[in-house]
Structure formats: C-alpha cells, structure tokens
Design a protein around this motif. Structure first.
Motif, short mmCIF file in Angstrom:
data_model
loop_
_atom_site.label_atom_id
_atom_site.label_comp_id
_atom_site.label_asym_id
_atom_site.label_seq_id
_atom_site.Cartn_x
_atom_site.Cartn_y
_atom_site.Cartn_z
N ILE A 574 0.84 -1.21 0.00
CA ILE A 574 0.00 0.00 0.00
C ILE A 574 0.87 1.25 0.00
O ILE A 574 0.60 2.22 -0.72
CB ILE A 574 -0.95 -0.02 1.22
CG1 ILE A 574 -2.04 -1.08 1.03
CG2 ILE A 574 -1.59 1.36 1.43
CD1 ILE A 574 -2.89 -1.31 2.25
N SER A 575 1.94 1.24 0.78
CA SER A 575 2.85 2.38 0.83
C SER A 575 3.47 2.67 -0.54
O SER A 575 3.57 3.83 -0.96
CB SER A 575 3.95 2.13 1.87
OG SER A 575 4.89 3.18 1.85
N GLU A 576 3.87 1.61 -1.25
CA GLU A 576 4.46 1.78 -2.59
C GLU A 576 3.42 2.30 -3.59
O GLU A 576 3.71 3.16 -4.41
CB GLU A 576 5.06 0.46 -3.08
CG GLU A 576 6.31 0.02 -2.34
CD GLU A 576 7.51 0.91 -2.61
OE1 GLU A 576 7.53 1.59 -3.66
OE2 GLU A 576 8.42 0.94 -1.78
N TYR A 577 2.20 1.77 -3.49
CA TYR A 577 1.14 2.26 -4.37
C TYR A 577 0.88 3.75 -4.14
O TYR A 577 0.67 4.53 -5.08
CB TYR A 577 -0.15 1.47 -4.15
CG TYR A 577 -0.23 0.15 -4.89
CD1 TYR A 577 0.06 0.08 -6.25
CD2 TYR A 577 -0.62 -1.02 -4.23
CE1 TYR A 577 -0.02 -1.14 -6.93
CE2 TYR A 577 -0.71 -2.23 -4.91
CZ TYR A 577 -0.41 -2.28 -6.25
OH TYR A 577 -0.48 -3.47 -6.94
N GLU A 578 0.88 4.14 -2.88
CA GLU A 578 0.63 5.55 -2.55
C GLU A 578 1.74 6.44 -3.08
O GLU A 578 1.47 7.56 -3.56
CB GLU A 578 0.48 5.70 -1.04
CG GLU A 578 -0.82 5.12 -0.51
CD GLU A 578 -0.91 5.12 1.01
OE1 GLU A 578 -2.01 5.02 1.54
OE2 GLU A 578 0.17 5.18 1.66
N GLN A 579 2.99 5.95 -3.03
CA GLN A 579 4.09 6.73 -3.61
C GLN A 579 3.94 6.84 -5.13
O GLN A 579 4.23 7.89 -5.71
CB GLN A 579 5.43 6.07 -3.26
CG GLN A 579 5.80 6.19 -1.78
CD GLN A 579 7.19 5.63 -1.51
OE1 GLN A 579 8.19 6.18 -1.97
NE2 GLN A 579 7.26 4.55 -0.75
N ALA A 580 3.49 5.76 -5.75
CA ALA A 580 3.26 5.80 -7.20
C ALA A 580 2.18 6.82 -7.55
O ALA A 580 2.31 7.56 -8.53
CB ALA A 580 2.87 4.42 -7.70
N LEU A 581 1.12 6.87 -6.74
CA LEU A 581 0.04 7.82 -7.00
C LEU A 581 0.47 9.26 -6.76
O LEU A 581 -0.06 10.18 -7.39
CB LEU A 581 -1.18 7.48 -6.14
CG LEU A 581 -1.96 6.23 -6.57
CD1 LEU A 581 -3.11 5.97 -5.61
CD2 LEU A 581 -2.50 6.38 -8.00
N ASN A 582 1.41 9.48 -5.86
CA ASN A 582 1.93 10.83 -5.66
C ASN A 582 2.62 11.34 -6.92
O ASN A 582 2.63 12.54 -7.20
CB ASN A 582 2.90 10.86 -4.48
CG ASN A 582 2.20 10.75 -3.14
OD1 ASN A 582 1.03 11.11 -3.02
ND2 ASN A 582 2.90 10.25 -2.13
N ILE A 583 3.19 10.40 -7.69
CA ILE A 583 3.90 10.77 -8.91
C ILE A 583 2.95 10.81 -10.11
O ILE A 583 2.99 11.72 -10.93
CB ILE A 583 5.04 9.77 -9.18
CG1 ILE A 583 6.03 9.76 -8.00
CG2 ILE A 583 5.77 10.10 -10.48
CD1 ILE A 583 6.97 8.57 -8.00
N ALA A 584 2.09 9.79 -10.21
CA ALA A 584 1.14 9.68 -11.33
C ALA A 584 -0.26 9.47 -10.76
O ALA A 584 -0.74 8.33 -10.70
CB ALA A 584 1.53 8.53 -12.25
N PRO A 585 -0.92 10.53 -10.33
CA PRO A 585 -2.19 10.39 -9.61
C PRO A 585 -3.35 9.86 -10.44
O PRO A 585 -4.38 9.49 -9.87
CB PRO A 585 -2.47 11.82 -9.12
CG PRO A 585 -1.68 12.71 -10.02
CD PRO A 585 -0.48 11.93 -10.41
N GLU A 586 -3.22 9.80 -11.75
CA GLU A 586 -4.32 9.34 -12.59
C GLU A 586 -4.04 8.00 -13.24
O GLU A 586 -4.72 7.60 -14.20
CB GLU A 586 -4.63 10.39 -13.66
CG GLU A 586 -5.13 11.70 -13.08
CD GLU A 586 -5.49 12.72 -14.14
OE1 GLU A 586 -5.54 12.33 -15.33
OE2 GLU A 586 -5.71 13.89 -13.81
N ASP A 587 -3.06 7.27 -12.73
CA ASP A 587 -2.75 5.96 -13.30
C ASP A 587 -3.82 4.96 -12.88
O ASP A 587 -3.94 4.60 -11.70
CB ASP A 587 -1.37 5.50 -12.83
CG ASP A 587 -1.01 4.13 -13.36
OD1 ASP A 587 -1.18 3.91 -14.57
OD2 ASP A 587 -0.59 3.27 -12.57
N SER A 588 -4.59 4.49 -13.85
CA SER A 588 -5.75 3.64 -13.53
C SER A 588 -5.34 2.30 -12.94
O SER A 588 -6.05 1.75 -12.09
CB SER A 588 -6.59 3.42 -14.79
OG SER A 588 -5.85 2.78 -15.80
N VAL A 589 -4.21 1.75 -13.36
CA VAL A 589 -3.77 0.45 -12.84
C VAL A 589 -3.43 0.56 -11.36
O VAL A 589 -3.85 -0.27 -10.54
CB VAL A 589 -2.56 -0.07 -13.64
CG1 VAL A 589 -2.04 -1.37 -13.03
CG2 VAL A 589 -2.93 -0.28 -15.09
#
Length: 685
Positions: A574-589
């Motif tokens: 979950i922590s890694e997913y949240e970091q990914a969303l901080n960078i690309a907040p609209e990534d549907s995957v």
C-alpha cells in the motif's frame, strides 16, 4: 547625444544603400511587392511541408516529448504547467516548448497530424519574420526574400520541421526573429521600454531552446552590418564596441543562466556528455563545420542520424577543414571594408554553431541536420548579398533576368529535394530504413528499427536488428560507448524475454547493468524479467536500485507494490502504491490495485471501504469506464463500504461489459460476486 544618433543613422543609410534598392523609395509599390513575396513564401513552405499532416509520430524522441509522457499527453493542467518550469523535459529545460506540446495534446490529443500542423505554422511564421526583419534592417527586399526562401525550404531544415520532437527549433526561431526585430527597433531609437521588450523576447526564446545563448553575439554582428552602429574612424571603434558590449550585459547574463539550467537538466540521468575524448570531439567539430557547408551546397544523402567517426577521422580531413575555416575567416576580415555583410554572415555561422558543434557532445551523432536551422542563415546572407554586388556591377536587364531565373531554379530544385526528404519522415520504419540505406555502421538506426519491430510484436526481426546493432558496437568496443551499448543490451534482453528465452534475456540485461550502473531502465527491465521467473526478492532489489537512480518512477513503485502484494506484505505494498500515485495520480492500474487491496483484503487492519471507493471511482473515470475489471473493483469497494445496492448495480454493469467484450471467465466471477452482494456479504480475497 542628438548628433551621435544622427551620425549613426547616416552610417546605417550608407550601409543600406550599398546592399540593394531601398524599399523606402517606393512605399506603395513595395508594400504590394512585400505582400506578394510573403504569399510566395507561405506557398512554397506549405508545398514542401504540407505533406507532414499525414505523417505519424516517430520512435525517436517523440515518445519522450509527447505520446509516452503522461504529464504532456493529458494536455494542459496546473500540475503540468508548474512541472514544465520546475523539471527538465528530455534532459532539457525548455518550458515553453513543453507547454506547446501540452497545448497540442489538449487540442488534438495524440493525433500526430495536429502536432505537425503546429510545427509547420511556427516554421512559416519564422520564415515570414526573417524576410520582414532582414528587409527592414537592410532595405534590400529581394535579397531578404531569397534568404527567407532558402531558410523556408532548404532540405537541411526538414528535420527541424517534420520532426515533432524538434518543436523547440521552430518555436525558438519565432522568438529569435522577434528578438532581432525588437533589437532593430531599439537600435533606431534606444529606450528602456524597447530594451525590456527585446530582453523578454530573448528570454522566451531561451525557454524554447537554449541554443539561442549565442544571440547576443549575433546582435553585435548586426551592429556592424547592417545596422551600422560600429564604424567610422579607428579611434572610435574600440569605444563603440565597449559601449555595445556593455549594453548587452543583461542579455549575456540571461545566456549564462540558460547554460546553467541546461547543464543541470542534462545531469538528470545518464548522458553521453563525458563519453567521447576531447580530441575526438574537437576534430569532429572542425570537420563538421565544413560538412555543413558542403551539405548546404549539395543537400544529398541526408539522414536522421550520422554515426560519430570516433577516432577514425583521417588527419588530412582535419587539416583541410582547419585550412578552409582559417582561410575563409582571413578572407572575410580582409574584405571587411567593402563587404561588411561577409563579416556578419560568416561569424554568424561560426558563432551560432558553438553550442551544438560537438565540443560538448550530447548524444553520439557526428552532426545533425537540425543544428543548421538558424546558423546557416549567416551563409545564406553571405551568398545572397555577394550575388547582389555582382548584379550591381552588371546592371543590364539581361543579367538581372538571368539571376532571377537562376534563383527561381535554385528554389525549385531545393523545394523538390526537401519534399522528397520530408517524405522519409512519414513513419518510423521509413525513416530508419532510409538512414540505413545511406549511412554505414549505423547502430542507432538498427536499434530504433529493432525497437519498432519489438513494439509490433515481430520478435525475430527485432532480435535481428538489435543483434546487428551490437555487432557494430563490438567493432567500437571503447568504454566511451557504454550508454548506447547498455541501451541495446537492454532492448535485446526485452525481446528475448518476450520469446521466453529467459536465461539469455537475463544475461543481456545484466550486461546492460554492468556497462552502465547508473542506467535505471536496465535495472527496471531486469527486475521485470526476474519477477516473471518467480524470483521476487531479486526483482524487488532491481526495482529498488532503479528507484535509487530515478526516484520519481511511478511504474517502478507500482511494480514493487505488486511484488510485495504477491508476498503478502500488504501494508508495504500500500505504501508503494501511494508513492506511485503521488507521482502519477491518474494511473488507472495503480488506482485499481490499491482499491482492490483496501476492499478485499482478509486483514481487517488493512481494509478501508471509503478509501477503496474513492480510488476505484478515479480508476474507472481514468479508463473512461471501458474496463470491466476496474468496474468490478468498484463494486467490491462499494460492498466493503456497506453500499450493497450500489455494488449489485455496478457489478451487473461490469458483467454486461465483460460479456460484450467476450470475457467468459470474468463474467462467471461477477455472477458469483453479485450473489454475495445481494446477500450483503463483502468480497474477500
């Protein structure tokens, strides 16, 4: 002070009177002529480059600048505008260029035709401005028109116009011409307001392409000719020159700031700047100056990429190049008293090339057509005004007619050649096959052609092209080429992995990592192959190395999260997913995967129905509701949040879409989940 200004204007008039008939003497007739010349320039420009409206993107930087750049591809946004000014783009800082790409994506999405239209329009504007500015400064209408025509359709300029990634060329050219116009106006009547306008236009040009750092030097040349701000008695020249240099200190300061920004941007990621020994670069730079002159006179066998000669340049070529450059320079200086335009034209050519001549090597090309876009205007001026002098010495109508016919033939022949050269930019395959047809030992062309085949799923052809590129590299086994070799090894590893030749793929990817320990893509690709082989801990280690080099890699964070989830380490995932969303907040995957964990985890401390619904809704919106798997996740999230009625409706919609898309397995799963939701039971993994 007034007497000084009058004196300068007299000098300017004298310079103009010797360069052709003045447009000021017959204003009404000249206005009509100017309009007709402008229409002719527009017509010939679009006759050559109008075909690009049917062209596609190419797989040479276009993906970095546009169609695989998520911040650009989504169009204009607050985040994108801020990012354009605060982050490098393709290892360059040119925020205005980035903004124009965003605007194109806003208007045309990823329809390449619209992006090409913008390039041609900007080039057309630059052509017209060059004609008008040069005509204004010199009063020589026909010479200015011929220079603008050469600039419009010379085959060497095809690369700058037909290549979407070279938007920075045509955009910076517009601001370059506007800066020249503003400077001419300032020179006629200096004032703080006029100076500020000129400086602003120059700053905008630098924010389009930093190659314009030499523009203050060009302005000094224009002070000499045609503006006539330098001249008169020898005792005055030194004082005039000091005054004019002092006047341009703010402009030189802007150039210095642009250089600093460019160097900082190019340090973001592996670069080829330090890969070639200085002597190789110096020799190639000297030869390139002469090569560009030859290509201007005989624009045949032009390619998108010319391999660097390394240390294989014959000494005689270097000596001949030095002799020619020094000889022409001395001749120009010798003739300066009667042919001022030679000084401006020649040193414009030499000076504007300095940032891109190869002394600081960015990439592995020997030279590039696009680099001639603005510098060769200097040579056009030299040739055109020299012919003008010859015409004045032979004032007969017959001689003038011969020159006019000859000029028309030259423009026609160059237009035809440019039209053919533009056709090679139709798509990636045509572009790289043409490059291979006219250049030898071109590993870059083989690599890019291989990458094209890899994207199309033609794996055997891709592997063949990558292997040929490596064979060429093996014949140039100097360590200076580690970045290019690593790129090819990585691409070959990916192709072999697609064929499930796992061990060979891992060998090539490990070699890529060995060649360039600072190459994030190699670690990323190696991690992906290891993950497919079930070596999850090793895969995570490789992705984490990639993140050490490139921490803002959303896909790497997402992959680490997937691997951690596979191991049952949900909170870390979950922590890694949240970091990914901080960078690309609209990534549907990423949105979908995170929502699924929060909705369906068997660990009560992990589940969060409200957040799951929030992320799932965003995922469905980002995919425009076209993926039944994402809609399925939304139904599971709604059930976890206690919204069972909504969950049933959502799951039914997902089932209908899955059935339409012929996905029987997913349809069957959704039927079972709908039964759960109707019983007010949430889904658990």
């Amino acid at each position: 002070m007034k007497e000084r200004q009058v004196s300068n204007r007299q000098k300017h008039s004298a310079a103009v009177s010797g360069s052709g008939s003045s447009v000021r003497s017959r204003p009404a007739k000249s206005l009509v002529t100017i309009l007709l010349v402008c229409l002719a320039l527009v017509a010939v420009t679009w006759a050559v480059f109008g075909q690009t409206l049917t062209h596609d993107f190419v797989n040479f930087d276009d993906h970095v600048y546009v169609y695989e750049n998520p911040l650009v591809a989504k169009g204009l946004s607050t985040e994108g505008v801020i990012g354009a000014f605060t982050h490098a783009h393709a290892r360059n800082w040119h925020p205005l260029t980035t903004l124009t790409h965003m605007l194109d994506c806003q208007l045309y999405r990823l329809n390449a035709s619209g992006h090409h239209i913008t390039n041609v329009i900007l080039h057309t504007i630059a052509v017209l401005l060059l004609f008008l500015v040069l005509g204004q400064m010199t009063g020589a209408l026909w010479q200015s028109g011929f220079v603008a025509a050469l600039f419009a359709i010379h085959p060497l300029h095809v690369e700058s116009v037909a290549w979407i990634a070279e938007r920075k060329d045509v955009l910076s050219a517009v601001f370059f011409m506007l800066t020249l116009a503003a400077y001419a106006r300032y020179a006629r009547g200096p004032s703080p307001g006029r100076y500020l306008l000129m400086a602003l236009l120059f700053a905008l040009g630098l924010m389009s392409k930093p190659m314009l750092v030499t523009l203050p030097f060009v302005l000094l040349l224009l002070d000499y000719w045609p503006l006539g701000r330098i001249g008169g008695q020898k005792s005055e020249v030194g004082k005039q020159l000091r005054t004019l240099i002092t006047e341009k200190i703010p402009l030189f300061a802007l150039s210095a700031l642009s250089c600093i920004a460019t160097l900082l941007a190019q340090r973001q990621g592996p670069s080829a700047i330090d890969q070639l020994p200085f002597l190789w670069r110096l020799n190639n730079a000297l030869v390139s100056y002469v090569t560009y002159i030859w290509q201007m006179l005989w624009p045949a066998r032009l390619a998108v990429f010319y391999p660097h000669p390394n240390d294989r340049l014959p000494l005689v070529e270097v000596i001949v190049a030095i002799t020619l450059l020094v000889g022409i320079s001395l001749l120009v200086i010798y003739l300066r008293r009667t042919k001022h335009y030679l000084v401006t034209g020649w040193f414009w050519y030499l000076g504007m090339f300095v940032p891109v001549i190869g002394l600081v090597q960015v990439g592995e090309q020997a030279h590039a057509d696009r680099y001639t876009y603005l510098p060769q205007i200097g040579l056009y001026i030299m040739i055109t005004w020299a012919l003008g002098d010859l015409i004045q010495k032979s004032p007969g109508r017959a001689q003038r007619a011969v020159v006019a016919i000859a000029a028309t033939i030259v423009i026609a022949l160059l237009s035809i050649r440019a039209f053919v050269q533009t056709s090679y930019w139709k798509n990636s395959e045509t572009l790289w096959n043409h490059a291979l047809a006219i250049t030898g030992e071109n590993d870059v062309a083989h690599n890019n052609l291989g990458f094209l085949f890899l994207r199309k799923g033609e794996l055997d052809q891709a592997i063949s092209q990558f292997q040929e590129a490596l064979n060429i590299r093996s014949r140039n086994s100097e360590s200076h080429y580690s970045l290019g070799a690593a790129l090819i090894q990585s691409n070959l590893g990916n192709a072999l992995a697609r064929k499930q030749l796992w061990d060979e793929a891992i060998d090539h990817l490990q070699e890529a990592v060995r060649l360039r320990p600072d190459y994030a893509d190699a670690y990323f690709n190696l991690g992906s192959v290891l993950f497919q082989r079930g070596r999850i801990d090793q895969a995570i280690a490789q992705w984490q190395k990639a993140l050490t080099i490139r921490p803002l890699d959303a896909e790497a964070h997402r992959n680490v999260a997937i691997a951690l989830r596979r191991q049952g380490r949900l909170k870390e995932a979950i922590s890694e997913y949240e970091q990914a969303l901080n960078i690309a907040p609209e990534d549907s995957v990423t949105l979908n995967n995170l929502a699924w964990i929060l909705a369906t985890s068997s660990d009560v401390s992990v589940r969060d129905g409200a957040r799951a619904v929030m992320f799932a809704v965003k995922a469905v919106q980002a995919s425009e509701g076209k993926d039944p798997n994402l809609i399925r996740t939304l139904a599971a999230a709604q059930a976890e949040a206690g919204q069972f009625t909504e969950a049933v409706v959502t799951a039914e919609a997902a089932k209908a879409l899955a059935s339409t898309q012929n996905k029987p397995e997913l349809t069957s799963r959704l039927e079972k989940e709908i039964t759960l939701y109707r019983a007010h039971v949430a889904l658990r993994e």
